[in-house]
Design a protein around this motif. Structure first.
Motif, short mmCIF file in Angstrom:
data_model
loop_
_atom_site.label_atom_id
_atom_site.label_comp_id
_atom_site.label_asym_id
_atom_site.label_seq_id
_atom_site.Cartn_x
_atom_site.Cartn_y
_atom_site.Cartn_z
N LEU B 291 -2.98 13.53 11.45
CA LEU B 291 -1.91 12.50 11.52
C LEU B 291 -2.12 11.45 10.50
O LEU B 291 -3.11 11.92 9.48
CB LEU B 291 -2.81 11.71 12.81
N GLY B 292 -1.16 10.80 10.34
CA GLY B 292 -1.12 9.80 9.39
C GLY B 292 -0.47 10.40 7.90
O GLY B 292 0.33 11.34 7.78
N GLY B 293 -0.60 9.71 6.91
CA GLY B 293 0.01 9.99 5.62
C GLY B 293 0.40 8.87 4.93
O GLY B 293 -0.02 7.74 5.13
N ALA B 294 0.35 9.06 3.58
CA ALA B 294 0.85 7.84 2.80
C ALA B 294 1.81 8.39 1.61
O ALA B 294 1.69 9.38 1.16
CB ALA B 294 -0.32 7.52 1.89
N SER B 295 2.77 7.46 1.23
CA SER B 295 3.69 7.57 0.16
C SER B 295 3.28 7.30 -1.02
O SER B 295 3.37 6.25 -1.51
CB SER B 295 5.11 6.88 0.56
N GLU B 296 2.37 8.03 -1.71
CA GLU B 296 1.82 7.86 -2.88
C GLU B 296 2.61 7.55 -4.03
O GLU B 296 2.29 7.08 -5.16
CB GLU B 296 0.63 8.77 -3.27
N ASP B 297 4.01 8.12 -4.09
CA ASP B 297 4.72 7.90 -5.16
C ASP B 297 5.28 6.53 -5.11
O ASP B 297 5.66 5.94 -6.21
CB ASP B 297 6.16 8.88 -4.65
N ILE B 301 1.96 1.24 -2.95
CA ILE B 301 0.74 2.10 -2.44
C ILE B 301 -0.16 2.58 -3.52
O ILE B 301 -1.38 2.32 -3.31
CB ILE B 301 1.46 3.06 -1.41
N ALA B 302 0.25 3.14 -4.43
CA ALA B 302 -0.47 3.66 -5.55
C ALA B 302 -1.42 2.60 -6.22
O ALA B 302 -2.70 3.02 -6.36
CB ALA B 302 0.35 4.29 -6.71
N ASP B 303 -0.94 1.52 -6.31
CA ASP B 303 -1.69 0.33 -6.75
C ASP B 303 -2.46 0.05 -5.78
O ASP B 303 -3.87 -0.48 -6.35
CB ASP B 303 -0.52 -0.92 -7.06
N TYR B 304 -2.44 -0.13 -4.57
CA TYR B 304 -3.33 -0.33 -3.40
C TYR B 304 -4.38 0.43 -3.64
O TYR B 304 -5.71 0.11 -3.54
CB TYR B 304 -2.71 -0.42 -2.23
#
Lengths: 290, 405
Positions: B291-297, B301-304
């Motif tokens: 479950l979940g996921g993150a758009s690290e591109d 979000i990368a900065d966070y």
């Protein structure tokens, strides 16, 4: 399928026994109902984690440091925290109540210190995780090591307790501390020794368990509970009893998980525990109390 | 004599306390700080989850705002003052702490506790006292009804059904392409989360013509799941689904690897998106679905993630942390937009939405989070909903487990 269920049950039971054997010494001989027992198991897990990840020392070698260190630590705990309680206790019941309260406090101190250092997160590391084939069952090597330690410690201490002078003294103190004095046994020393030895066993358990379980600062109580069941089921103070009770619980859980339902593994633990208490209230190998 | 001396001391002490508390009261009236309160599981079974998804975000948020001088409320800059309690992972304790925050500490805003159970427990009290409730770590099928019943409550992670259905849809696509067979082995932790998701998952999978060859629960806290894995291994299912909790998730993965259980799709529950999982399994995490996921591109979000690592010395998880952070950003903007510390004004702003966050333009409760994600090259990327921006392709089949070193 059957052989796998039994064998994985034995490794599981070996882990229960490993964690419980120290408590049976502490409770049986020193008469300290140590509620902080599980926390000390966890402390050892964290030390093993630090050894492995920060210093690159493998946990098994780490035992060479951790065993004596925890022996000394538990010796100090007994001398400073518990000796006053032992001195003022008029009878066994009073010591039990006092030691429960004192070690309950100790539980929070140890947990608090761990929380400050490590925070509330889960921890886990990778060591000896390769699969080993035994009797047609595939088991992780680290679980086999833990089982091996459980068997060696269990049988070894059984022999020490039954065959050596100090072992006999420890058993005498377990049976009747007052009369033990009459035959020139230093009861205070024996209690302290048993407590420290139990603490060292807890540390061994903690180190080995950390190789395959995910742990966190708040998990100590889980180990205390499980150890308590094993100790009472095996007969308080009886190392061999703890080993066999642990193995019985492990195999029963594994069989139930395979053939009945994995959801009932905790239930079956308590069913067996209750049955043993009903049929033999002093535990499988326990002496009936006079 | 002795007694009267003690009495005198007690009177002085009481008087001092009284004077001091009035002083704080006046201080609070003058509003030189914005007081945020929360009760969170610092100890007990919920502590590891809270320490992963919630506590670092709260602390980092407060620190970043205070470092910048405070919240811009009207023409004043108000630093944040925190009142924090440990709820010891117990609902009773959480309720008591929240009541204390409301009645005694009189804080301006209350952040949510960790976990579905505790959030459900404190929701009615927060509602009664007029506090908004940004439930950042609760997954419940009742979410839509709850946000109607308590209009200032926001259930940020949606319902169990959303995740289960998204997963089933995804699997259906694979089955239709002939990539996997129709056999699914499913296990769930016998706790609110596992029960809700497995119930929704069971229906969704059966509706889509899947055959559940294994469908059982295991007790909460259990990590020794080798017997289950061994059973499932012989069932010839291409898909393995576990609605598990963190220790179980790690145990299952470990034991699947040891037993050489290599299903084409390996779906594990809460904990998979934790950085712990990657640290523990390294390359073996590759291809595991959860479950979940993150758009690290996404640079924001990368900065966070980078700031989180710098602050907490570890990465955030790739599910609840992201949503929590977006919500904290929203809260800051809501307070600043309201231009006052008036709770109702802030609540009204929260309800309006339109905040600029790491999840884009966001309103708490927006369903813009990933339902299905997968570890790919050390990143936990989002797969579904497939029409969301940044959706990746599934790595299929999951690479076989490598032997541990």
């Amino acid at each position: 399928m059957l052989s796998y269920a039994i064998f994985s049950g034995i490794t599981l039971g070996g882990m229960y026994a490993l964690v419980a054997m120290g408590l049976t010494l502490q409770y049986g001989v020193s008469r300290i109902m140590n509620l902080a027992y599980g926390e000390l198991v966890i402390v050892a897990s964290f030390i093993a984690f630090v050894f492995m990840t920060a210093l690159g020392i493998n946990p098994i070698l780490g035992l060479l440091i951790i065993i004596p260190a925890s022996f000394v630590l538990n010796w100090v705990i007994y001398r400073i925290l518990l000796t006053p309680l032992v001195a003022r206790a008029k009878n066994r019941g009073m010591l039990e109540v006092d030691s429960i309260l004192a070690t309950f406090g100790l539980l929070f101190i140890v947990q608090g210190v761990l929380l400050v250092w490590f925070g509330g997160n889960y921890y886990s590391y990778d060591f000896l995780n390769n699969a080993v084939n035994v009797f047609g069952a595939t088991i992780a090597a680290n679980r086999l090591v833990a089982l091996g330690f459980a068997l060696v410690i269990g049988l070894g201490f059984y022999l020490i307790l039954t065959r050596t002078r100090i072992g006999t003294a420890l058993r005498a103190v377990a049976v009747d501390p007052t009369s033990a004095r009459l035959v020139a046994i230093d009861v205070n020393f024996a209690s302290c020794f048993a407590f420290a030895l139990g603490g060292a066993m807890a540390a061994v358990g903690g180190v080995l368990v950390s190789m395959f379980l995910t742990f966190s600062t708040s998990m100590g109580v889980v180990f205390t509970m499980k150890a308590l069941i094993v100790v009472i089921m095996g007969g308080v103070g009886n190392i061999l009893g703890a080993l066999i009770a642990g193995l019985i619980l492990g195999v029963a859980e594994s069989l139930v998980a395979t053939y009945v339902d994995p959801g009932l593994t905790i239930a079956v633990t308590y069913v067996i525990f209750l049955l043993v208490l009903l049929i033999k209230p002093s535990g499988l190998f326990g002496r009936a109390t006079s | 004599m002795q007694i009267s001396a003690k009495l005198r001391l007690a009177t002085i002490a009481a008087a001092t306390t009284a004077v001091m508390s009035t002083a704080t009261l006046f201080g609070a009236n003058a509003q030189e700080t914005y007081r945020i309160g929360y009760a969170i599981s610092k100890t007990g079974p919920g502590a590891p989850g809270a320490a992963t998804s919630t506590i670092p975000n709260y602390e980092m948020w407060v620190k970043e705002i205070n470092d910048a001088g405070g919240l811009q409320v009207g023409d004043k800059q108000l630093p944040i003052e925190v009142v924090e309690y440990d709820d010891r992972s117990s609902s009773e304790e959480a309720v008591r702490a929240i009541e204390r925050l409301i009645n005694q500490d009189k804080v301006d805003f209350i952040l949510s506790p960790w976990g579905t159970g505790l959030n459900l427990a404190v929701a009615p009290i927060l509602d009664r006292a007029g506090y908004a409730h940004l439930a950042g770590t609760a997954v419940t099928d009742k979410a839509p009804q709850l946000s109607k019943r308590w209009k200032n409550s926001y259930w940020l992670l949606g319902t169990g059904e959303q995740y289960a259905v998204a997963m089933a849809d995804f699997l259906e696509g694979l089955k239709d392409d002939g990539k996997i067979n129709d056999k699914v082995a499913m296990i769930a932790v016998a706790d609110g989360f596992g029960i809700e998701l497995s119930k929704a998952g069971r229906e969704a999978l059966e509706d889509r013509g899947f055959d559940l060859v294994y469908d059982k629960t295991y007790p909460l806290g259990s990590q020794d799941l080798a017997t289950i894995v061994n059973d499932i291994k012989s069932l010839d299912a291409d898909t393995f689904v576990a609605f598990s909790y963190p220790p179980g998730t790690l145990g299952l993965t470990e034991q699947s690897r040891v037993l050489g259980f290599n299903p084409k799709v390996f779906y594990a529950g809460v904990g998979t998106a934790f950085p712990l999982y990657k640290n523990r399994f390294g390359d073996n995490a590759e291809g595991v679905v959860s479950l979940g996921g993150a758009s690290e591109d996404d640079p924001e979000i990368a900065d966070y993630i980078e700031r989180h690592v710098a602050f907490a010395e570890r990465e955030p998880d790739r599910w609840a942390s992201i949503v929590n952070w977006a919500t904290l950003q929203s809260l800051q903007q809501a307070i600043e937009r309201a231009g006052s510390t008036d709770r109702e004004a802030i609540n009204a702003e929260l309800a309006k939405g339109g905040f600029d966050t790491i999840l884009g333009t966001y309103k708490p409760g927006d369903q813009t989070f990933w339902r299905v994600g997968q570890w790919q090259d050390g990143k936990f990327v989002g797969l579904a909903p497939t029409d969301m921006e940044g959706a990746k392709e599934l790595v299929f089949p999951k690479p076989e487990w490598k032997a541990a070193n």
